[in-house]
Design an enzyme around this catalytic site. Structure first.
Site, mmCIF file in Angstrom:
data_model
loop_
_atom_site.group_PDB
_atom_site.id
_atom_site.type_symbol
_atom_site.label_atom_id
_atom_site.label_comp_id
_atom_site.label_asym_id
_atom_site.label_seq_id
_atom_site.Cartn_x
_atom_site.Cartn_y
_atom_site.Cartn_z
ATOM 1 C CG LEU A 613 -1.918 -1.097 1.388
ATOM 2 C CD1 LEU A 613 -2.661 -0.966 2.724
ATOM 3 C CD2 LEU A 613 -2.917 -1.059 0.236
ATOM 4 C CE LYS A 682 4.055 -3.774 9.395
ATOM 5 N NZ LYS A 682 3.011 -4.785 9.307
#
Ligand code: ADP
Ligand code: ASP
Ligand code: MG
Length: 814
Positions: A613, A682
């Site tokens: 993504l 992340k």
């Protein structure tokens, strides 16, 4: 009248002699011809070596003379019918005896003067040209062999003699006028001084002999026959894609040869240019090829650069000192000192402040130059007006040449940015006021890379070669290789990117191939290749020093993440799905970002968050356009989302985790996902990319797994989860009883990052997130009420590999 010169490369053996004869036969049908011949290939080098051996008292010189004899005799035997061999063999034998006698003298005296060396090397051309003459005689082609030493008259600067043109021209004219022959055979390279002593015109000087003859007789044309079909855009031994230059001006040819295009000896052009004699470079082995026509004017071309050349073994001398500013005469004294020592200056640059002068010379003269220049400035040195001469070695000159450059602005900009982008450091720059050439001095180790980079920049159809080095052949790595295989042709056609995988390594093995590893056969090739050694892998990348190099990390290894800084600092770009480097200590992340900027490399890691993504790119686009991140809400673990979406109590929690691992959604070690560490890393990366200085310890983590799950190995982890099934069932039932569902959510707001398992209602933004999907909500100054949403598969080898691939293409196109 025509002058033809055949180089050593055209007379390597009997077969090539035969080709030379064919060219001559054709030429004499139409013209009176003067043929100039070089020594047989390698003969001059061998003769120099023989002289050195003899001087050093090494008896092996006799062996080497014998070897020369054998080579020449074998050529004669293969070239001439047996009955016609004896006279040329006995002629050669006599010459070789002479050579041996001279070398015995050198051996006894242990002394080799330049004068004697010229005598020794002269045998090369004498032998070869007599063989050619004998071959023509045997074919009944009438010819006269003439000793060039009787025609080309020089000073006594042995090894590099200066031609006495008035005398030489009249001697040649007289000879030609008095001869009725239609074919003259002459040795190139050799000449004689006023006393008749043998001299030579410098290495590669047979071209010059031919040009001197052509100019003296006002030839209609001069042909230089060699082993390539003309002058090329770059040395074909360095640049495989170099191509022929059809037509080139004398001046361009002169510049290219001055800066190393060996195909023609630099002084050759001057005599033919003065007389405007068209000069052809032709290929003995492909005589029908057009070759290169060197002439006064060339037809206009769209390309700004005609050719690129390089010379190695250069030293740069720098004379510096505050005492030089505004004081006339410093440069004169510098150049006088060099000239008195017979040191040839190849290139000069002077800084506008006059604070320093830089000159490039041949490396062999570096020490001598230092001695003579420091001696010249002994007084200024003693009073500190100037510094001792600085001598830097292992350098090369790289030159771009083209008459057209002056009408094309931006050539130097393009040149420097292409070199800079590949981490090639430029020591000095010189541009002639004619704007016909731009030369740079660079480290010799960078020459091949630099010349290929520039050739691609100025001559290719825009196709850029990208050299890839892969670490990791696991789920993502092998998918990536598969995708690259499938997409290579498309990229070449549509993006003009030529992707080549030069190295592949995994935790066990590594393989390299300069032509590109055969990806189709990788599974068969890897097991037989060498044992993986990460340091060696990195050193090989650096040693190969290929342009547009990209290192691709498809591992989850901290050790591999540790090599990025070394690579980025050498202008090798790094593309990683490995998130360790960006989520380790902030200092480390910052260092990588700085190296990227400093060394013009690219560091991309889009797939470290949200797999394929466009999470990081979107974030960067927002920031670059002036937006600011206020808050991030995200589901960043495809594994955890999959697990909580599928865990409904009908199967154990552990078995759902196993399914996620089997589908390739988890990290190689699934505990990283289940502990929340992976999500914490992340959100940390997103916070850092948003401009915040955070460490992993600053991310607030609320664990949902009992501590007992984290002891032992992966199998123990699964077993413990099975044992603790009740714990997971409780979490599920608690949420269900209030009509809520479980989601592992990361957030970043007010400088604070958090990751935790949360119970969310059916109305929550993340409620409908199915399967292994990820969703990232960016609340920014511009996206205030409704966030910018990025949503889709957030794990899986296919999408991750595609994201890495996209980063590779992005890095390649910068
Ligand atoms: P010869 O023995 O015929 O004199 P040389 O070896 O002196 O041949 O010169 C020919 C060689 O020059 C070619 O084989 C090629 O490798 C080299 N060369 C270097 N630069 C160029 C260039 N720009 N164009 C063509 N050849 C070049
Ligand atoms: N044989 C000489 C050399 O090798 C001259 C020449 O080939 O042009 O330098
Ligand atoms: Mg040559």
């Amino acid at each position: 009248m025509k002058v033809l010169k055949f180089g050593g490369s055209s007379v390597g053996n009997a077969e090539s002699f035969a080709k030379v004869v064919e060219v001559i036969q054709k030429a004499i049908e139409k013209d009176i011809c003067i043929v100039v011949l070089s020594a047989m290939r390698g003969a001059t080098d061998s003769l120099i070596e023989i002289g050195r051996l003899a001087r050093n008292g090494d008896e092996n010189f006799r062996e080497r003379v014998k070897l020369i004899e054998t080579e020449h005799f074998e050529t004669v035997r293969a070239l001439l019918p047996v009955a016609e061999q004896s006279s040329i063999i006995s002629f050669l034998k006599k010459r070789l005896n002479e050579l041996e006698n001279i070398c015995e003298g050198v051996f006894l005296l242990r002394e080799l003067t330049p004068r004697t060396l010229d005598r020794i090397v002269s045998f090369g051309e004498i032998l070869s040209s007599n063989i050619l003459s004998a071959k023509l005689n045997s074919l009944k082609i009438e010819n006269v062999w003439k000793d060039s030493r009787e025609l080309v008259k020089t000073d006594s600067n042995f090894g590099f003699a200066g031609v006495n043109f008035p005398l030489t021209n009249s001697t040649i004219e007289n000879y030609i006028q008095s001869s009725s022959s239609k074919l003259h055979i002459l040795p190139g390279f050799i000449a004689s001084d006023a006393d008749g002593v043998t001299t030579t015109l410098g290495r590669g000087g047979s071209d010059y002999t031919a040009a001197i003859l052509a100019a003296a007789v006002n030839a209609d044309v001069l042909e230089i026959w060699t082993d390539v079909s003309g002058m090329m855009t770059a040395d074909p031994r360095l640049v495989r894609t170099s191509r022929n230059i059809g037509r080139i001006s004398y001046r361009e040819a002169m510049e290219l040869s001055h800066f190393g295009a060996k195909v023609i000896y630099p002084p050759t052009i001057q005599p033919v240019m003065n007389k405007k004699i068209p000069t052809w470079i032709k290929n003995t082995f492909a005589p029908d090829d057009f070759g290169t026509l060197i002439e006064a004017e060339t037809p206009p071309e769209k390309e700004s650069v005609r050719g690129i050349s390089s010379i190695g073994r250069i030293s740069v001398l720098s004379l510096e000192g505050s005492g030089m500013v505004g004081v006339p005469g410093f440069s004169k004294r510098l150049f006088d000192a060099l000239s008195k020592a017979s040191i040839n200056v190849i290139l000069i640059t002077q800084s506008s402040s006059e604070h320093s002068i830089c000159v490039a010379i041949e490396e062999t003269y570096g020490k001598l130059a230092k001695d003579v220049v420091d001696a010249e400035f002994v007084y200024e040195l003693s009073v500190g007006k100037i510094e001792p001469l600085k001598v830097e070695n292992d350098l090369s000159i790289l030159a771009l040449v083209g008459e057209n450059m002056k009408s094309h602005p931006g050539v130097s900009g393009k040149m420097f940015s292409a070199l800079g982008h590949n981490g090639i450091n430029i020591h000095a720059i010189a541009q002639g006021s004619s704007e016909r050439n731009i030369s740079t001095i660079i480290a010799t180790k960078d020459v091949k890379k630099a010349i290929n980079t520039l050739h691609e920049e100025f001559f290719s159809d825009g196709t850029k070669q990208i050299n890839l080095f892969f670490a990791g052949t696991g789920t993502v790595g092998s998918k990536l290789i598969e995708q690259i295989r499938g997409q290579r042709d498309y990229l070449r056609r549509n993006l003009r990117l030529n992707l080549r995988v030069i190295g592949v390594g995994n935790s066990r093995k590594m393989i390299f191939d300069d032509e590109g590893v055969e990806l189709e056969n990788l599974p068969a090739l890897l097991p037989d290749s060498s044992t993986m050694n990460l340091n060696e892998f990195v050193e090989t990348i650096l040693r190969k020093n290929l342009r547009n190099s990209i290192f691709v990390d498809a591992t989850a290894s901290a050790e591999v993440a540790g090599v990025y800084s070394t690579l980025l600092a050498k202008s090798v770009s790094v593309v990683a799905c490995n998130k360790i480097a960006c989520s380790a200590a902030y200092e480390n992340y910052l260092q990588l970002k700085n190296l990227e900027r400093e060394f013009n490399s690219t560091f991309l890691f889009e797939t470290s968050v949200g797999a394929g993504l466009p999470v990081i790119n979107t974030l960067n686009d927002l920031l670059r356009s002036g937006d600011e991140i206020r808050r991030i809400e995200a589901v960043l673990s495809g594994t955890l989302n999959f697990v909580f979406n599928n865990y409904d109590g009908s199967q154990s929690f552990a078995s759902i985790v196993r399914q996620a691992q089997a589908a390739g959604y988890t990290e190689p070690d699934p505990r990283l996902d289940l502990s929340g560490i992976d999500v914490a890393r992340k959100i940390l990366i997103l916070a850092r990319e948003s401009g915040f200085r955070l460490e992993i310890e600053d991310v607030e983590k609320t664990p949902f797994l009992p501590d007992s799950c984290f002891t032992g190995r992966v199998e123990d982890f699964y077993a413990e989860m099975e044992r603790r099934e009740n714990h997971f069932r409780e979490l599920l039932e608690n949420a269900r009883s209030r009509n809520l569902s479980l989601k592992y959510i990361a957030s970043f707001a007010d400088g604070k990052a958090r990751v935790s398992l949360q119970e969310i209602s059916k109305e929550h933004d993340f409620a409908n997130l199915s399967g292994k999907d990820n969703a990232i909500l960016y609340y920014t100054n511009r996206y205030t009420e409704q966030p910018l949403v990025i949503k889709g598969a957030g794990a899986g080898a296919d999408v991750t590999a595609a994201g890495v691939f996209a980063d590779i293409i992005r890095a390649a196109r910068i």
